[in-house]
Design a protein around this motif. Structure first.
Motif, PDB file in Angstrom:
ATOM      1  N   LEU A  28       0.823  -1.208   0.000  1.00  0.00           N
ATOM      2  CA  LEU A  28       0.000   0.000   0.000  1.00  0.00           C
ATOM      3  C   LEU A  28       0.859   1.261   0.000  1.00  0.00           C
ATOM      4  CD1 LEU A  28      -2.835  -1.143   2.413  1.00  0.00           C
ATOM      5  CD2 LEU A  28      -2.987  -0.814  -0.068  1.00  0.00           C
ATOM      6  N   ALA A  29       1.998   1.207   0.687  1.00  0.00           N
ATOM      7  CA  ALA A  29       2.901   2.354   0.677  1.00  0.00           C
ATOM      8  C   ALA A  29       3.441   2.594  -0.726  1.00  0.00           C
ATOM      9  CB  ALA A  29       4.047   2.127   1.657  1.00  0.00           C
ATOM     10  N   ASP A  30       3.586   1.533  -1.500  1.00  0.00           N
ATOM     11  CA  ASP A  30       4.103   1.637  -2.858  1.00  0.00           C
ATOM     12  C   ASP A  30       2.989   1.802  -3.891  1.00  0.00           C
ATOM     13  OD1 ASP A  30       6.527   1.480  -4.537  1.00  0.00           O
ATOM     14  OD2 ASP A  30       5.489  -0.258  -5.394  1.00  0.00           O
ATOM     15  N   ALA A  31       1.732   1.819  -3.446  1.00  0.00           N
ATOM     16  CA  ALA A  31       0.601   1.801  -4.371  1.00  0.00           C
ATOM     17  C   ALA A  31       0.461   3.083  -5.174  1.00  0.00           C
ATOM     18  CB  ALA A  31      -0.701   1.526  -3.617  1.00  0.00           C
ATOM     19  N   GLY A  32       1.037   4.144  -4.724  1.00  0.00           N
ATOM     20  CA  GLY A  32       0.944   5.371  -5.501  1.00  0.00           C
ATOM     21  C   GLY A  32       1.319   6.584  -4.681  1.00  0.00           C
ATOM     22  N   ASP A  33       2.178   7.389  -5.262  1.00  0.00           N
ATOM     23  CA  ASP A  33       2.557   8.613  -4.575  1.00  0.00           C
ATOM     24  C   ASP A  33       2.439   9.814  -5.507  1.00  0.00           C
ATOM     25  OD1 ASP A  33       4.602   7.954  -6.214  1.00  0.00           O
ATOM     26  OD2 ASP A  33       6.173   8.042  -4.713  1.00  0.00           O
ATOM     27  N   THR A  34       1.643   9.635  -6.535  1.00  0.00           N
ATOM     28  CA  THR A  34       1.406  10.729  -7.473  1.00  0.00           C
ATOM     29  C   THR A  34      -0.049  11.131  -7.387  1.00  0.00           C
ATOM     30  OG1 THR A  34       0.832   9.232  -9.283  1.00  0.00           O
ATOM     31  CG2 THR A  34       3.169   9.758  -9.023  1.00  0.00           C
ATOM     32  N   VAL A  35      -0.479  11.987  -8.264  1.00  0.00           N
ATOM     33  CA  VAL A  35      -1.870  12.409  -8.282  1.00  0.00           C
ATOM     34  C   VAL A  35      -2.776  11.369  -8.934  1.00  0.00           C
ATOM     35  CG1 VAL A  35      -1.329  14.857  -8.210  1.00  0.00           C
ATOM     36  CG2 VAL A  35      -1.543  13.718 -10.410  1.00  0.00           C
ATOM     37  N   GLU A  36      -2.175  10.345  -9.530  1.00  0.00           N
ATOM     38  CA  GLU A  36      -2.953   9.268 -10.134  1.00  0.00           C
ATOM     39  C   GLU A  36      -3.602   8.418  -9.052  1.00  0.00           C
ATOM     40  OE1 GLU A  36      -3.281   8.923 -13.466  1.00  0.00           O
ATOM     41  OE2 GLU A  36      -2.051  10.718 -13.691  1.00  0.00           O
ATOM     42  N   ASP A  37      -4.601   7.651  -9.416  1.00  0.00           N
ATOM     43  CA  ASP A  37      -5.221   6.725  -8.482  1.00  0.00           C
ATOM     44  C   ASP A  37      -4.196   5.701  -8.016  1.00  0.00           C
ATOM     45  OD1 ASP A  37      -7.666   7.939  -8.728  1.00  0.00           O
ATOM     46  OD2 ASP A  37      -8.420   6.542 -10.238  1.00  0.00           O
ATOM     47  N   ALA A  38      -4.297   5.325  -6.738  1.00  0.00           N
ATOM     48  CA  ALA A  38      -3.399   4.307  -6.199  1.00  0.00           C
ATOM     49  C   ALA A  38      -3.656   2.995  -6.916  1.00  0.00           C
ATOM     50  CB  ALA A  38      -3.620   4.153  -4.709  1.00  0.00           C
ATOM     51  N   ASN A  39      -2.605   2.236  -7.152  1.00  0.00           N
ATOM     52  CA  ASN A  39      -2.716   0.974  -7.865  1.00  0.00           C
ATOM     53  C   ASN A  39      -2.047  -0.123  -7.040  1.00  0.00           C
ATOM     54  OD1 ASN A  39      -3.306  -0.839  -9.892  1.00  0.00           O
ATOM     55  ND2 ASN A  39      -1.451  -0.395 -11.029  1.00  0.00           N
ATOM     56  N   PHE A  40      -2.848  -0.951  -6.404  1.00  0.00           N
ATOM     57  CA  PHE A  40      -2.328  -2.059  -5.615  1.00  0.00           C
ATOM     58  C   PHE A  40      -1.880  -3.163  -6.561  1.00  0.00           C
ATOM     59  CE2 PHE A  40      -2.798  -6.146  -3.501  1.00  0.00           C
ATOM     60  CZ  PHE A  40      -2.083  -5.925  -2.342  1.00  0.00           C
ATOM     61  N   VAL A  41      -0.624  -3.581  -6.423  1.00  0.00           N
ATOM     62  CA  VAL A  41      -0.066  -4.611  -7.296  1.00  0.00           C
ATOM     63  C   VAL A  41       0.336  -5.793  -6.420  1.00  0.00           C
ATOM     64  CG1 VAL A  41       1.750  -5.135  -8.967  1.00  0.00           C
ATOM     65  CG2 VAL A  41       0.765  -2.846  -8.878  1.00  0.00           C
ATOM     66  N   GLU A  42      -0.258  -6.961  -6.690  1.00  0.00           N
ATOM     67  CA  GLU A  42       0.038  -8.139  -5.875  1.00  0.00           C
ATOM     68  C   GLU A  42       1.509  -8.520  -5.939  1.00  0.00           C
ATOM     69  OE1 GLU A  42      -2.486 -11.522  -6.098  1.00  0.00           O
ATOM     70  OE2 GLU A  42      -4.328 -10.326  -6.051  1.00  0.00           O
ATOM     71  N   ALA A  43       2.154  -8.296  -7.078  1.00  0.00           N
ATOM     72  CA  ALA A  43       3.578  -8.617  -7.193  1.00  0.00           C
ATOM     73  C   ALA A  43       4.395  -7.787  -6.205  1.00  0.00           C
ATOM     74  CB  ALA A  43       4.058  -8.377  -8.619  1.00  0.00           C
ATOM     75  N   MET A  44       3.975  -6.548  -5.959  1.00  0.00           N
ATOM     76  CA  MET A  44       4.684  -5.712  -4.984  1.00  0.00           C
ATOM     77  C   MET A  44       4.493  -6.253  -3.577  1.00  0.00           C
ATOM     78  SD  MET A  44       6.448  -3.551  -6.539  1.00  0.00           S
ATOM     79  CE  MET A  44       7.022  -2.714  -5.096  1.00  0.00           C
ATOM     80  N   ALA A  45       3.312  -6.746  -3.267  1.00  0.00           N
ATOM     81  CA  ALA A  45       3.072  -7.343  -1.952  1.00  0.00           C
ATOM     82  C   ALA A  45       3.935  -8.587  -1.785  1.00  0.00           C
ATOM     83  CB  ALA A  45       1.591  -7.677  -1.782  1.00  0.00           C
ATOM     84  N   ASP A  46       3.992  -9.415  -2.813  1.00  0.00           N
ATOM     85  CA  ASP A  46       4.852 -10.607  -2.762  1.00  0.00           C
ATOM     86  C   ASP A  46       6.313 -10.219  -2.597  1.00  0.00           C
ATOM     87  OD1 ASP A  46       2.770 -12.438  -3.002  1.00  0.00           O
ATOM     88  OD2 ASP A  46       2.862 -12.430  -5.191  1.00  0.00           O
ATOM     89  N   ALA A  47       6.757  -9.218  -3.348  1.00  0.00           N
ATOM     90  CA  ALA A  47       8.152  -8.764  -3.259  1.00  0.00           C
ATOM     91  C   ALA A  47       8.438  -8.183  -1.877  1.00  0.00           C
ATOM     92  CB  ALA A  47       8.438  -7.731  -4.342  1.00  0.00           C
ATOM     93  N   GLY A  48       7.461  -7.476  -1.301  1.00  0.00           N
ATOM     94  CA  GLY A  48       7.635  -6.923   0.036  1.00  0.00           C
ATOM     95  C   GLY A  48       7.815  -8.003   1.083  1.00  0.00           C
ATOM     96  N   ILE A  49       7.038  -9.055   0.969  1.00  0.00           N
ATOM     97  CA  ILE A  49       7.172 -10.181   1.902  1.00  0.00           C
ATOM     98  C   ILE A  49       8.544 -10.819   1.746  1.00  0.00           C
ATOM     99  CG2 ILE A  49       6.309 -12.485   2.454  1.00  0.00           C
ATOM    100  CD1 ILE A  49       3.516 -11.430   1.609  1.00  0.00           C
ATOM    101  N   LEU A  50       9.002 -10.972   0.524  1.00  0.00           N
ATOM    102  CA  LEU A  50      10.330 -11.546   0.287  1.00  0.00           C
ATOM    103  C   LEU A  50      11.426 -10.654   0.875  1.00  0.00           C
ATOM    104  CD1 LEU A  50      12.064 -13.756  -0.949  1.00  0.00           C
ATOM    105  CD2 LEU A  50      11.992 -12.490  -3.109  1.00  0.00           C
ATOM    106  N   ARG A  51      11.297  -9.330   0.693  1.00  0.00           N
ATOM    107  CA  ARG A  51      12.290  -8.413   1.274  1.00  0.00           C
ATOM    108  C   ARG A  51      12.291  -8.509   2.791  1.00  0.00           C
ATOM    109  NH1 ARG A  51      10.302  -4.689  -2.650  1.00  0.00           N
ATOM    110  NH2 ARG A  51       9.109  -3.666  -1.022  1.00  0.00           N
TER     111      ARG A  51
END
Length: 99
Positions: A28-51
């Protein structure tokens, strides 16, 4: 973006069960930091768990081998630069909190 029509909708409980609370926080922290709509990406969640897993394993390794780490006074040039940068960061943080 999650939506029921695209089939990628998860409730908060489902998402935490699937990715863990910490994995969700990272995604969720990586889901978006611009004026665009936040975009939840499951690959980022998986990568976060791995990190997180990799970091925990590294910490365990460092604790197990702490006798082999450097000890004694921290008085090299690099030590003084590091301490100076940390102190400057602390002062800037304090000033920003005061503002």
């Amino acid at each position: 973006q999650m939506s029921k029509s695209t089939g990628n909708f998860l409730t908060l409980t489902q998402a935490i069960d699937k990715f863990s609370a910490d994995g969700m926080r990272l995604a969720l922290a990586d889901a978006g930091d611009t004026v665009e709509d936040a975009n939840f990406v499951e690959a980022m969640a998986d990568a976060g768990i791995l990190r997180l897993y990799t970091w925990v394993e590294w910490v365990k390794e460092m604790i197990a081998n702490r006798d082999s780490l450097r000890s004694g006074p921290a008085n090299t040039f690099n030590d003084r630069v590091f301490a100076s940068e940390m102190n400057a960061g602390i002062m800037k943080t304090d000033q920003n909190y005061e503002k």
